[in-house]
Design a protein around this motif. Sequence first.
Motif, PDB file in Angstrom:
ATOM      1  N   LYS A 260     -16.271  -3.432 -34.187  1.00 40.17           N
ATOM      2  CA  LYS A 260     -16.378  -4.446 -34.870  1.00 40.17           C
ATOM      3  C   LYS A 260     -16.301  -5.694 -33.906  1.00 40.17           C
ATOM      4  O   LYS A 260     -16.982  -6.660 -33.817  1.00 40.17           O
ATOM      5  CB  LYS A 260     -15.526  -4.579 -35.997  1.00 40.17           C
ATOM      6  CG  LYS A 260     -15.837  -3.876 -37.125  1.00 40.17           C
ATOM      7  CD  LYS A 260     -14.927  -4.001 -38.349  1.00 40.17           C
ATOM      8  CE  LYS A 260     -15.520  -3.291 -39.571  1.00 40.17           C
ATOM      9  NZ  LYS A 260     -14.752  -3.577 -40.757  1.00 40.17           N
TER      10      LYS A 260
ATOM     11  N   GLU B  74     -28.133 -11.925 -34.173  1.00 36.62           N
ATOM     12  CA  GLU B  74     -28.907 -11.403 -35.102  1.00 36.62           C
ATOM     13  C   GLU B  74     -29.268 -12.055 -36.418  1.00 36.62           C
ATOM     14  O   GLU B  74     -30.513 -12.294 -36.926  1.00 36.62           O
ATOM     15  CB  GLU B  74     -28.732  -9.825 -35.384  1.00 36.62           C
ATOM     16  CG  GLU B  74     -28.794  -8.994 -34.125  1.00 36.62           C
ATOM     17  CD  GLU B  74     -28.428  -7.615 -34.475  1.00 36.62           C
ATOM     18  OE1 GLU B  74     -27.831  -7.247 -35.161  1.00 36.62           O
ATOM     19  OE2 GLU B  74     -28.708  -6.626 -33.674  1.00 36.62           O
TER      20      GLU B  74
ATOM     21  N   ARG C 140     -23.847  -9.805 -33.948  1.00 39.21           N
ATOM     22  CA  ARG C 140     -24.149  -9.712 -35.495  1.00 39.21           C
ATOM     23  C   ARG C 140     -24.745 -11.196 -35.804  1.00 39.21           C
ATOM     24  O   ARG C 140     -25.458 -11.455 -36.524  1.00 39.21           O
ATOM     25  CB  ARG C 140     -23.174  -9.268 -36.560  1.00 39.21           C
ATOM     26  CG  ARG C 140     -23.294  -7.718 -36.492  1.00 39.21           C
ATOM     27  CD  ARG C 140     -22.079  -7.177 -37.624  1.00 39.21           C
ATOM     28  NE  ARG C 140     -20.791  -7.725 -37.254  1.00 39.21           N
ATOM     29  CZ  ARG C 140     -20.097  -6.907 -36.689  1.00 39.21           C
ATOM     30  NH1 ARG C 140     -20.311  -5.849 -36.009  1.00 39.21           N
ATOM     31  NH2 ARG C 140     -18.745  -7.328 -36.429  1.00 39.21           N
TER      32      ARG C 140
ATOM     33  N   ASN D 109     -18.907  -6.382 -31.453  1.00 37.26           N
ATOM     34  CA  ASN D 109     -20.311  -6.839 -31.800  1.00 37.26           C
ATOM     35  C   ASN D 109     -20.405  -7.829 -32.627  1.00 37.26           C
ATOM     36  O   ASN D 109     -21.344  -8.175 -33.390  1.00 37.26           O
ATOM     37  CB  ASN D 109     -20.915  -5.623 -32.751  1.00 37.26           C
ATOM     38  CG  ASN D 109     -21.251  -4.452 -31.813  1.00 37.26           C
ATOM     39  OD1 ASN D 109     -21.717  -4.675 -30.543  1.00 37.26           O
ATOM     40  ND2 ASN D 109     -20.986  -3.286 -31.986  1.00 37.26           N
ATOM     41  N   GLN D 110     -19.411  -8.731 -32.951  1.00 38.95           N
ATOM     42  CA  GLN D 110     -19.227  -9.861 -33.875  1.00 38.95           C
ATOM     43  C   GLN D 110     -20.285 -10.925 -33.384  1.00 38.95           C
ATOM     44  O   GLN D 110     -21.000 -11.514 -34.119  1.00 38.95           O
ATOM     45  CB  GLN D 110     -17.950 -10.691 -33.917  1.00 38.95           C
ATOM     46  CG  GLN D 110     -17.608 -11.613 -34.758  1.00 38.95           C
ATOM     47  CD  GLN D 110     -18.036 -11.255 -36.156  1.00 38.95           C
ATOM     48  OE1 GLN D 110     -17.926 -10.284 -36.838  1.00 38.95           O
ATOM     49  NE2 GLN D 110     -18.690 -12.289 -37.029  1.00 38.95           N
TER      50      GLN D 110
END
Length: 103
Positions: free
Chosen positions: A82, A92, A89, A85-86
């Motif tokens: 997590k 995206e 995200r 990749n915050q």
Amino acid sequence: MEDGLIAVMIVATLFIGLPWVILHYMTKWKTAATITTDDEVLLEELYNLAKRLDERMDTVERLVASDDPEFTPARRLIADQKKDNQQLRELEALMAEKKGTRA
């Protein structure tokens, strides 16, 4: 006559020249602060390229690990963590939102 000419030049400078200079640089400032459509396309292409290279790196590490049991992959961003990749995200989500508004 000369005093009248000086007065006209001062008034013209105050009411025409000064606002023109201010508005000119305000316009320049506003246009420079935005990202162009070409820049957005380039960023999206670079992002997709980075994702593909990351997938390829995972594949190479998996193949090397199957050949050599003592192989340990280098520490890098892992797709299922997590904290790593915050920002991805968020990016995206912004890209999906942007595509949704264009369609």
